[in-house]
Design a protein around this motif. Structure first.
Motif, PDB file in Angstrom:
ATOM      1  N   ASP A 206       0.865  -1.182   0.000  1.00 13.03           N
ATOM      2  CA  ASP A 206       0.000   0.000   0.000  1.00 13.03           C
ATOM      3  C   ASP A 206       0.894   1.223   0.000  1.00 13.03           C
ATOM      4  O   ASP A 206       1.558   1.518   1.000  1.00 13.03           O
ATOM      5  CB  ASP A 206      -0.913   0.004   1.221  1.00 13.03           C
ATOM      6  CG  ASP A 206      -1.863   1.195   1.229  1.00 13.03           C
ATOM      7  OD1 ASP A 206      -1.906   1.936   0.230  1.00 13.03           O
ATOM      8  OD2 ASP A 206      -2.564   1.385   2.242  1.00 13.03           O
ATOM      9  N   ARG A 207       0.921   1.915  -1.106  1.00 13.98           N
ATOM     10  CA  ARG A 207       1.800   3.081  -1.234  1.00 13.98           C
ATOM     11  C   ARG A 207       1.038   4.401  -1.242  1.00 13.98           C
ATOM     12  O   ARG A 207       1.603   5.440  -1.561  1.00 13.98           O
ATOM     13  CB  ARG A 207       2.663   2.929  -2.493  1.00 13.98           C
ATOM     14  CG  ARG A 207       3.672   1.784  -2.348  1.00 13.98           C
ATOM     15  CD  ARG A 207       4.658   1.726  -3.471  1.00 13.98           C
ATOM     16  NE  ARG A 207       5.745   0.813  -3.124  1.00 13.98           N
ATOM     17  CZ  ARG A 207       6.197  -0.164  -3.893  1.00 13.98           C
ATOM     18  NH1 ARG A 207       5.645  -0.372  -5.088  1.00 13.98           N
ATOM     19  NH2 ARG A 207       7.178  -0.939  -3.497  1.00 13.98           N
ATOM     20  N   ARG A 208      -0.204   4.376  -0.882  1.00 13.09           N
ATOM     21  CA  ARG A 208      -0.979   5.619  -0.830  1.00 13.09           C
ATOM     22  C   ARG A 208      -0.712   6.346   0.486  1.00 13.09           C
ATOM     23  O   ARG A 208      -0.569   5.731   1.540  1.00 13.09           O
ATOM     24  CB  ARG A 208      -2.474   5.336  -0.973  1.00 13.09           C
ATOM     25  CG  ARG A 208      -2.852   4.759  -2.334  1.00 13.09           C
ATOM     26  CD  ARG A 208      -4.349   4.678  -2.517  1.00 13.09           C
ATOM     27  NE  ARG A 208      -4.935   6.002  -2.704  1.00 13.09           N
ATOM     28  CZ  ARG A 208      -6.237   6.200  -2.966  1.00 13.09           C
ATOM     29  NH1 ARG A 208      -7.055   5.160  -3.050  1.00 13.09           N
ATOM     30  NH2 ARG A 208      -6.708   7.409  -3.132  1.00 13.09           N
ATOM     31  N   ILE A 209      -0.632   7.652   0.389  1.00 14.98           N
ATOM     32  CA  ILE A 209      -0.531   8.519   1.564  1.00 14.98           C
ATOM     33  C   ILE A 209      -1.903   9.128   1.796  1.00 14.98           C
ATOM     34  O   ILE A 209      -2.440   9.814   0.923  1.00 14.98           O
ATOM     35  CB  ILE A 209       0.492   9.648   1.350  1.00 14.98           C
ATOM     36  CG1 ILE A 209       1.869   9.103   0.998  1.00 14.98           C
ATOM     37  CG2 ILE A 209       0.562  10.548   2.577  1.00 14.98           C
ATOM     38  CD1 ILE A 209       2.818  10.164   0.451  1.00 14.98           C
ATOM     39  N   GLY A 210      -2.475   8.864   2.939  1.00  8.00           N
ATOM     40  CA  GLY A 210      -3.710   9.546   3.325  1.00  8.00           C
ATOM     41  C   GLY A 210      -3.351  10.777   4.138  1.00  8.00           C
ATOM     42  O   GLY A 210      -2.536  10.702   5.060  1.00  8.00           O
ATOM     43  N   LEU A 211      -3.946  11.907   3.816  1.00  4.50           N
ATOM     44  CA  LEU A 211      -3.538  13.163   4.445  1.00  4.50           C
ATOM     45  C   LEU A 211      -4.749  13.931   4.968  1.00  4.50           C
ATOM     46  O   LEU A 211      -5.756  14.080   4.263  1.00  4.50           O
ATOM     47  CB  LEU A 211      -2.774  14.025   3.448  1.00  4.50           C
ATOM     48  CG  LEU A 211      -1.814  15.073   4.023  1.00  4.50           C
ATOM     49  CD1 LEU A 211      -0.728  14.410   4.857  1.00  4.50           C
ATOM     50  CD2 LEU A 211      -1.187  15.898   2.907  1.00  4.50           C
ATOM     51  N   ILE A 212      -4.634  14.399   6.200  1.00  2.00           N
ATOM     52  CA  ILE A 212      -5.611  15.313   6.782  1.00  2.00           C
ATOM     53  C   ILE A 212      -4.881  16.624   7.067  1.00  2.00           C
ATOM     54  O   ILE A 212      -3.860  16.636   7.757  1.00  2.00           O
ATOM     55  CB  ILE A 212      -6.223  14.756   8.076  1.00  2.00           C
ATOM     56  CG1 ILE A 212      -6.973  13.452   7.789  1.00  2.00           C
ATOM     57  CG2 ILE A 212      -7.163  15.785   8.716  1.00  2.00           C
ATOM     58  CD1 ILE A 212      -7.484  12.745   9.036  1.00  2.00           C
ATOM     59  N   ARG A 213      -5.405  17.697   6.506  1.00  5.39           N
ATOM     60  CA  ARG A 213      -4.809  19.027   6.704  1.00  5.39           C
ATOM     61  C   ARG A 213      -5.726  19.834   7.613  1.00  5.39           C
ATOM     62  O   ARG A 213      -6.946  19.914   7.383  1.00  5.39           O
ATOM     63  CB  ARG A 213      -4.663  19.740   5.356  1.00  5.39           C
ATOM     64  CG  ARG A 213      -4.186  21.195   5.468  1.00  5.39           C
ATOM     65  CD  ARG A 213      -4.183  21.890   4.112  1.00  5.39           C
ATOM     66  NE  ARG A 213      -3.993  23.332   4.250  1.00  5.39           N
ATOM     67  CZ  ARG A 213      -2.817  23.959   4.183  1.00  5.39           C
ATOM     68  NH1 ARG A 213      -1.721  23.263   3.957  1.00  5.39           N
ATOM     69  NH2 ARG A 213      -2.737  25.270   4.325  1.00  5.39           N
ATOM     70  N   LEU A 214      -5.148  20.422   8.647  1.00  4.33           N
ATOM     71  CA  LEU A 214      -5.872  21.338   9.514  1.00  4.33           C
ATOM     72  C   LEU A 214      -5.275  22.731   9.355  1.00  4.33           C
ATOM     73  O   LEU A 214      -4.053  22.904   9.472  1.00  4.33           O
ATOM     74  CB  LEU A 214      -5.788  20.888  10.974  1.00  4.33           C
ATOM     75  CG  LEU A 214      -6.575  19.613  11.310  1.00  4.33           C
ATOM     76  CD1 LEU A 214      -6.216  19.116  12.695  1.00  4.33           C
ATOM     77  CD2 LEU A 214      -8.071  19.848  11.202  1.00  4.33           C
ATOM     78  N   GLU A 215      -6.138  23.687   9.078  1.00  3.95           N
ATOM     79  CA  GLU A 215      -5.722  25.077   8.892  1.00  3.95           C
ATOM     80  C   GLU A 215      -6.247  25.933  10.028  1.00  3.95           C
ATOM     81  O   GLU A 215      -7.281  25.640  10.636  1.00  3.95           O
ATOM     82  CB  GLU A 215      -6.303  25.648   7.594  1.00  3.95           C
ATOM     83  CG  GLU A 215      -5.665  25.185   6.324  1.00  3.95           C
ATOM     84  CD  GLU A 215      -6.301  25.851   5.102  1.00  3.95           C
ATOM     85  OE1 GLU A 215      -7.237  26.662   5.302  1.00  3.95           O
ATOM     86  OE2 GLU A 215      -5.869  25.557   3.982  1.00  3.95           O
ATOM     87  N   LYS A 216      -5.544  27.023  10.278  1.00  5.36           N
ATOM     88  CA  LYS A 216      -6.068  28.054  11.166  1.00  5.36           C
ATOM     89  C   LYS A 216      -7.168  28.828  10.445  1.00  5.36           C
ATOM     90  O   LYS A 216      -7.375  28.675   9.238  1.00  5.36           O
ATOM     91  CB  LYS A 216      -4.947  28.992  11.597  1.00  5.36           C
ATOM     92  CG  LYS A 216      -3.827  28.303  12.370  1.00  5.36           C
ATOM     93  CD  LYS A 216      -2.701  29.264  12.702  1.00  5.36           C
ATOM     94  CE  LYS A 216      -1.550  28.560  13.395  1.00  5.36           C
ATOM     95  NZ  LYS A 216      -0.417  29.476  13.699  1.00  5.36           N
ATOM     96  N   GLU A 217      -7.843  29.664  11.191  1.00  3.85           N
ATOM     97  CA  GLU A 217      -8.953  30.423  10.615  1.00  3.85           C
ATOM     98  C   GLU A 217      -8.500  31.300   9.455  1.00  3.85           C
ATOM     99  O   GLU A 217      -9.247  31.527   8.491  1.00  3.85           O
ATOM    100  CB  GLU A 217      -9.606  31.277  11.708  1.00  3.85           C
ATOM    101  CG  GLU A 217     -10.946  31.874  11.324  1.00  3.85           C
ATOM    102  CD  GLU A 217     -11.604  32.570  12.504  1.00  3.85           C
ATOM    103  OE1 GLU A 217     -12.848  32.689  12.505  1.00  3.85           O
ATOM    104  OE2 GLU A 217     -10.879  33.004  13.428  1.00  3.85           O
ATOM    105  N   ASP A 218      -7.246  31.776   9.510  1.00 10.90           N
ATOM    106  CA  ASP A 218      -6.751  32.666   8.454  1.00 10.90           C
ATOM    107  C   ASP A 218      -6.214  31.906   7.234  1.00 10.90           C
ATOM    108  O   ASP A 218      -5.700  32.519   6.293  1.00 10.90           O
ATOM    109  CB  ASP A 218      -5.669  33.598   9.006  1.00 10.90           C
ATOM    110  CG  ASP A 218      -4.434  32.842   9.512  1.00 10.90           C
ATOM    111  OD1 ASP A 218      -4.369  31.608   9.343  1.00 10.90           O
ATOM    112  OD2 ASP A 218      -3.534  33.489  10.085  1.00 10.90           O
TER     113      ASP A 218
END
Length: 442
Positions: A206-218
């Motif tokens: 399994d060579r997939r990268i699962g990514l969750i990005r969290l941003e600030k309000e700005d």
């Protein structure tokens, strides 16, 4: 014709009643929930020599690179969810239960909302009692675990979550996928048909990268959660403390992006890093290559995430999958909550599986397993959710779980599994039924 002004006047008493009703209506109106998040990174590098978990028993003689708890706390106004990625090989589920109970007592966080995952580096200290590994590898655990270091790891985790709670701020969330060829199937086939630990470029991976990005309000980056399957075994049995491949990747991404990154291992039961079990001199040469092979791929996947939302709803749940225990296998006293015997005398493993649903399109599931990647690949492909990820080594370790076909082939993993050959199918069926049924409920 003169108008009767009294007919159009509202009596004072009626005005008071209407005003009171208006106040009550405003008070009972639900507040608009604001999604918030925070990230904390806590150093858990010991200052004294420790027994290292992974390979044979050995004590540390120095530190190659530091190890950490990395903590993300998310709050949708109803559910407060904490996920921790620690630079450790694993802990027993009983150790997770101990920390979860402390966390619930001190911070009122329900255990179903606390996920503790491990990067699975083989060059980090032992934490807590050995649990199930003592059944398979009893000769390895002739020593007691270090209670002082274990208590420090526990306390720093709880303090880290408390700090994250203080830092909660409005945030946005997005997901994406990447690809990296930094891993390889490790079940090598020999000419005589035997299976050994090595390299199998033709094996499942399994060579997939699962990514969750969290941003600030700005819109600036708060943190990344990167999910990639790879054993923490770039180094062989060195005597220096190290976060190994997952740690070097996380540190590199953090250096480039300026924020902490959680490395969440996937179904790495049969997946090694592309360069695996290197002795110290060669390991220190190849380890930096993972910065490019995987770190740069995570950075690229992050740039490709364009859709972000502050409208985030979290839903957590847990399911227990019961499957027969391997015939003749013993058990440890601290793990009695994870087994039972039927009236017919059949010993079962009680396998807890956690679920996190984010809005209506993201499903994350986790189990305390070294799972073979074929299982998580199939579940991801069949899932009704557009984004489905598996977080491995979650909340403890209950052994390897092989597919029935690989179980029949033998090899190291088949000797350290507490399950029968049918277990992977039992897990697949249970998780798929849950994703298609309970998880799809609005």
């Amino acid at each position: 014709m003169a108008l009767d002004r009294q007919a159009f006047c509202i009596p004072t008493r009626t005005k008071l009643i209407l005003a009171l009703l208006a106040i009550l209506c405003c008070a009972s109106a639900p507040a608009i929930a604001v999604f918030r998040a925070a990230v904390v990174k806590v150093d858990i590098t010991p200052t004294d020599s420790q027994y290292l978990l992974g390979y044979g028993p050995r004590k540390s003689e120095g530190v190659y690179d530091k190890i950490y708890h990395r903590i993300v706390l998310m709050d949708d106004g109803v559910t407060q969810f904490a996920i921790v990625s620690s630079d450790l090989a694993l802990v027993a589920p009983s150790e997770y239960d101990k920390v979860a109970a402390k966390l619930q007592k001190e911070l009122k966080i329900n255990p179903v909302n606390f996920w503790w995952t491990f990067t699975h580096t083989h060059s980090a200290p032992e934490v807590g009692p050995p649990g199930l590994p003592a059944v398979f590898l009893g000769d390895r655990y002739k020593h007691d675990f270090d209670k002082v270091y274990t208590e420090m790891v526990e306390q720093k985790l709880i303090e880290g979550i408390a700090e994250a709670r203080k830092k909660l701020a409005p945030a946005k969330l997005g997901t994406g996928w990447g690809f990296a060829s930094a891993n390889i199937n490790r079940r090598a086939r020999l000419a005589d048909g035997k299976i050994t630990l090595g390299m199998n470029p033709d094996g499942p991976v399994d060579r997939r990268i699962g990514l969750i990005r969290l941003e600030k309000e700005d819109g600036s980056l708060l943190t990344l959660i990167a999910n990639y399957a790879m054993h923490g075994t770039v180094f062989a049995a060195i005597t220096e403390i190290s976060a190994d491949g997952p740690g070097i990747v996380a540190e590199y991404v953090e250096e480039k992006l300026g924020v902490p990154m959680l490395y969440i291992n996937g179904a790495a039961g049969n997946i090694a890093p592309l360069y695996s079990q290197q002795e110290a001199p060669s390991g220190k040469r190849v380890l930096p290559q993972f910065k490019v092979m995987l770190g740069d791929k995570i950075i690229k996947a992050n740039k490709d995430i364009l859709a972000m939302t502050s409208d985030v709803k979290l839903r957590t749940s847990v399911m227990t999958v019961e499957t027969p225990r391997k015939a003749g296998l013993g058990w440890t006293d601290d793990m009695l909550n994870y087994t039972r015997t039927t009236k017919e005398g059949i010993n079962l493993v009680k396998l807890p599986v956690r679920f996190l649903k984010i809005n209506e399109d993201i499903a994350i599931w986790s189990a305390p397993l070294e799972l073979f990647c074929e299982v998580s690949n199939e579940i991801r492909d069949r899932s009704p959710f557009p984004v489905t990820m598996y977080f491995g080594y979650g909340n403890g370790w209950l052994g390897y779980m092989l597919t029935e076909n690989e179980y029949a082939q033998g090899g190291y993993e088949s000797t350290v599994t507490p399950y029968s050959p049918k277990a992977a199918q039992d897990l697949t069926d249970a998780v798929m039924n849950y994703l298609q049924g309970e998880m799809k409920k609005p």
